[in-house]
Write an enzyme that holds these catalytic residues in place. Sequence first.
Site, PDB file in Angstrom:
ATOM      1  CB  SER A  37      -7.984 -40.802 -31.405  1.00 40.67           C
ATOM      2  OG  SER A  37      -8.383 -39.800 -32.186  1.00 40.67           O
TER       3      SER A  37
ATOM      4  CG  ASP B 216       5.993 -43.997 -39.326  1.00 37.91           C
ATOM      5  OD1 ASP B 216       5.928 -44.997 -38.978  1.00 37.91           O
ATOM      6  OD2 ASP B 216       4.928 -43.661 -40.093  1.00 37.91           O
TER       7      ASP B 216
ATOM      8  CE  LYS C 186     -12.290 -42.295 -33.308  1.00 31.02           C
ATOM      9  NZ  LYS C 186     -12.366 -40.901 -34.133  1.00 31.02           N
TER      10      LYS C 186
END
Length: 269
Positions: A117, A128, A142
């Site tokens: 999460s 990224d 998740k």
Amino acid sequence: IIEPTTLYSLLDDILYIQITSFNDQTAQNLTEDIRNGFKDIYRNSGKRAKGIIIDLRGNPGGLLQQAVRVSNLFLINGTIVSTKGRHPSSTNNYEADGIDVTKGLPIVVLINGHSASAAEIVAAALQDHARAVVVGSGSYGKGTIQTLIKLPNRGEIAITWSRFQAPSGYYLNTLGVLPSICVTGSENSKATEHINNALKNAKQIKENHQSWHASVIGDKLGRKELKRICPTTYKKNPIDIEIAKILLREIVLYQRIKILNQVAASIHN
């Protein structure tokens, strides 16, 4: 009383910070830990810290806004995470507008199968945007947001209404984050061997990341196959930290590993 979710220590010239979960004080506590840690390193050695290890292993997540704020401590601009669902109100973009409290200092993020999460949001955002190298095993995957509705019989029903989308566009749910250096299933290897193997297999690792980032949320079988690239492990392998220490102390190695995720370079530029 709100228990702190961050804890820092010094590994000589490296600041090690463990984040156990994300509550409404996490970003503030982390900021204080970074400032205090930098002061401690300078007080002990008279030199600036070489880098930071952010340990998210075993972190089950927590508050979305805190994941955004933690990521914002290290990013100057760009998307941190997006939420998307069927209803228009479920679509949101969370953008970075930070200063980077570390002033560009190298970062290594550690994850494992219990990183989920909010922890995955931070790992994916820093990876990224080519702001950190991720080391460990595949994370939990998740990536959904639920609303709890109380029922007349005192029961509850959880309705999933949105999904987390990483800055590069892939959905975290059922997939998670792919480390640039995967340490799954090789506990007896040396840290230098993992780094050398990653550089030796650079082409394959780049292809793996490309497939990961191109994954479609509805392709359940394909995403299950991708998870096998770096299977989740629930251990906190000590070699993860050893790898991180080498990378942070040898900036050339750090930069070479960081560009293995080509998607990050395309976003960053």
